[in-house]
Enzyme design. Structure first.
Site, PDB file in Angstrom:
ATOM      1  N   GLY A   1      -0.572   4.263   0.130  1.00 53.85           N
ATOM      2  CA  GLY A   1      -1.156   5.472   0.395  1.00 53.85           C
ATOM      3  C   GLY A   1      -1.989   6.151  -0.718  1.00 53.85           C
TER       4      GLY A   1
ATOM      5  N   ASP B   1      -6.212  -2.354   5.886  1.00 55.16           N
ATOM      6  CA  ASP B   1      -7.136  -3.791   6.358  1.00 55.16           C
ATOM      7  C   ASP B   1      -8.066  -4.264   5.522  1.00 55.16           C
ATOM      8  OD1 ASP B   1      -5.180  -3.696   8.288  1.00 55.16           O
ATOM      9  OD2 ASP B   1      -6.722  -2.582   9.602  1.00 55.16           O
TER      10      ASP B   1
ATOM     11  N   SER C   1       0.898  -1.143  -0.010  1.00 57.28           N
ATOM     12  CA  SER C   1      -0.050  -0.015  -0.194  1.00 57.28           C
ATOM     13  C   SER C   1       0.972   1.272  -0.031  1.00 57.28           C
ATOM     14  CB  SER C   1      -0.953  -0.181   1.237  1.00 57.28           C
ATOM     15  OG  SER C   1      -1.739  -1.086   1.219  1.00 57.28           O
TER      16      SER C   1
ATOM     17  N   GLY D   1      -1.560   4.825  -4.459  1.00 55.77           N
ATOM     18  CA  GLY D   1      -2.093   3.727  -5.048  1.00 55.77           C
ATOM     19  C   GLY D   1      -1.507   2.311  -4.281  1.00 55.77           C
TER      20      GLY D   1
END
Length: 315
Positions: A222, A252, A220, A225
């Protein structure tokens, strides 16, 4: 069925505030109380999608009882491990501009007997699991090698395992070759010991985690992408987000979306991106339902923009 393991769960209270002003009385404009912990959130997202999930977690005291009640109310099967210490309570302050401040308590220390009961509960509940998702920090009492033991036992039983943790616990688990690991940008940088400035830097770091043992890396980044790097290639996924309300549990939710869609390939990455993008537009740690998803807003490509500078570089 997706089995989740959360060694250090929590009772999470999220307050929405206009802004933070140190030393001042701040009036919340909204509040929520949710069962917390990375694995718990994965179970919540899986349940919100209408899929079966079982959550294994140590629970103690009044906060632990409340966590169990909240999970039950959301249709999540709970396999509790009773512990003497009280389950931790965390606080999150979500400002109107999307900035989130979190205060996480340390949690109880697990005795040797409680640790063994936790492992035995995971073994007993994993028989029918399509995936086992082990997520979050380790509580006091558990050695950094604990996740490595879980991965080894899961593979011995024929189960696939996804791991979302960081630091030494992640590095030690890599030797047992987890099927997928899901670091964020900071955890990815920490694992390889250097900063990340571009998408290409993140790709190289993910490739190194595969060299260390991970069979696939779902990273991830942020607002930039997500990346999926596995034995068949590298894909980059992104989605248009109109407004960020809270990023609590977004990673999650992404992992849940990935596993729900099979846990491999670009289609699973697209599901992960859709779930993560929907989650950040919801309050607190609310998990998205199918009606919250916008697959049309998601783009997944094998043409990774390696030269793109990260909006949130990690030093």
């Amino acid at each position: 069925m997706i089995l989740t393991v959360t060694p250090n769960p929590s009772l999470d209270r999220t307050y929405e505030v206009p802004s933070l002003e140190r030393g001042e009385v701040i009036r919340a404009t909204g509040e929520r109380m949710d069962p917390g912990g990375k694995g718990v959130n994965v179970s919540r997202a899986v349940a919100a999608a209408g899929r079966r999930t079982v959550a294994v977690l140590p629970l103690g005291g009044a906060p632990g009882a409340l966590v169990a009640d909240l999970l039950d109310a959301q249709g999540i099967e709970v396999a509790p491990v009773p512990v003497a210490g009280a389950t931790r309570s965390n606080i999150a302050l979500a400002e109107s501009d999307g900035v989130l401040t979190k205060i996480n308590a340390p949690g109880p220390e697990l005795s040797a007997e409680e640790q063994e009961l936790l492992l035995e509960t995971v073994r007993a509940q994993s028989r029918d699991a399509d995936w086992i998702a082990c997520c979050g920090s380790l509580p006091r009492g558990l050695a950094p090698s604990w996740y490595a033991d879980v991965v080894a036992r899961a593979h011995a039983g024929g189960a696939r395992i996804a791991l979302d943790t960081s630091g030494r616990a992640l590095l030690e688990a890599l030797r047992e070759r987890p099927d997928v690991v899901k670091p964020n940008a900071e955890e990815l940088a920490e694992a390889v010991g250097r900063p990340l400035s571009t998408v290409g830097d993140a790709v190289k770091a993910a490739e190194e985690l595969r060299e260390m043992g991970a069979r696939a890396v779902l990273a991830s980044l942020g607002a930039d992408g997500q990346l999926l790097v596995d034995g068949s290639g590298t894909w980059f996924g992104s989605a248009k987000v109109d407004a960020v309300r809270s990023n609590v549990g977004a990673g999650d939710s992404s992992l849940a979306g990935f596993l729900i869609a099979g846990g491999s390939g670009p289609e699973a990455l697209a599901s992960a991106v859709a779930h993560g993008a929907a989650a950040v537009q919801l309050p607190g740690s609310v998990m998205p339902t199918p009606s919250d998803l916008d697959p049309a807003a998601v783009t997944v490509t094998a043409e990774v923009p390696t030269d793109r500078v990260l909006k949130e570089p990690v030093s």
